[in-house]
Design a protein around this motif. Structure first.
Motif, mmCIF file in Angstrom:
data_model
loop_
_atom_site.group_PDB
_atom_site.id
_atom_site.type_symbol
_atom_site.label_atom_id
_atom_site.label_comp_id
_atom_site.label_asym_id
_atom_site.label_seq_id
_atom_site.Cartn_x
_atom_site.Cartn_y
_atom_site.Cartn_z
ATOM 1 N N LEU A 184 36.268 48.439 42.364
ATOM 2 C CA LEU A 184 36.298 47.710 43.504
ATOM 3 C C LEU A 184 35.848 46.119 42.990
ATOM 4 C CD1 LEU A 184 35.996 50.238 45.002
ATOM 5 C CD2 LEU A 184 34.594 48.811 46.731
ATOM 6 N N GLN A 185 36.531 45.266 43.078
ATOM 7 C CA GLN A 185 36.075 43.828 42.695
ATOM 8 C C GLN A 185 36.281 42.818 43.846
ATOM 9 O OE1 GLN A 185 38.288 43.021 39.092
ATOM 10 N NE2 GLN A 185 36.530 43.410 37.731
ATOM 11 N N LEU A 186 35.384 42.048 43.962
ATOM 12 C CA LEU A 186 35.592 41.155 45.123
ATOM 13 C C LEU A 186 35.245 39.813 44.461
ATOM 14 C CD1 LEU A 186 33.508 42.936 47.857
ATOM 15 C CD2 LEU A 186 35.994 42.597 47.839
ATOM 16 N N SER A 187 35.997 38.689 45.059
ATOM 17 C CA SER A 187 35.746 37.450 44.632
ATOM 18 C C SER A 187 35.812 36.395 45.756
ATOM 19 C CB SER A 187 36.855 36.786 43.563
ATOM 20 O OG SER A 187 36.555 35.606 43.023
ATOM 21 N N GLU A 188 34.810 35.432 45.761
ATOM 22 C CA GLU A 188 34.718 34.472 46.885
ATOM 23 C C GLU A 188 35.393 33.073 46.599
ATOM 24 O OE1 GLU A 188 30.780 36.834 46.908
ATOM 25 O OE2 GLU A 188 32.216 35.791 45.391
#
Length: 125
Positions: free
Chosen positions: A2-6
């Motif tokens: 899982l990777q998230l980026s704002e």
């Protein structure tokens, strides 16, 4: 993994609006709830809004109620946080994370993981 980026931070005048994006890489957004948090220097990270895995339920803490709107865009695999009526007190680094344990609606940082790197929001005249 899982990777998230704002995305979407910036500077805005009091009373203005800003929309933040939380982009999921390598996985589908319907797997986990997503929460938005914010942090200012010297203070703890606090939750402000969350959306369920299906996108059908949302929850907000007091600073966000009536001003912010969180929703999932499954076509773009993003979670948006629309912020209206911004005030200098909203100045912070904003983070998104996946709710991987516990009750996502309580917006406890310990229940979230796979934090993005954060995006700065500045509200000033």
């Amino acid at each position: 993994q899982l990777q998230l980026s704002e995305l979407g931070g910036g500077s805005v005048q009091p009373g203005g609006s800003l929309t933040l994006s939380c982009v999921a890489y390598g996985w589908d957004l319907d797997r986990y709830p997503i929460g938005w948090f914010r942090q200012t220097p010297g203070k703890e990270r606090v939750g402000i809004a969350a959306v369920s895995a299906s996108g059908s339920r949302t929850t907000y803490t007091d600073p966000a109620k009536g001003r912010f709107h969180i929703f999932k865009d499954f076509a773009r695999n993003r979670v948006f946080l629309q912020m209206n009526g911004l005030e200098p007190e909203d100045t912070a680094i904003y983070y998104c994370a996946a709710g991987v344990r516990g009750s996502y609606a309580q917006l406890r940082t310990d229940d979230y993981d796979n934090w993005g790197q954060g995006t700065q929001v500045n509200v000033s005249s």
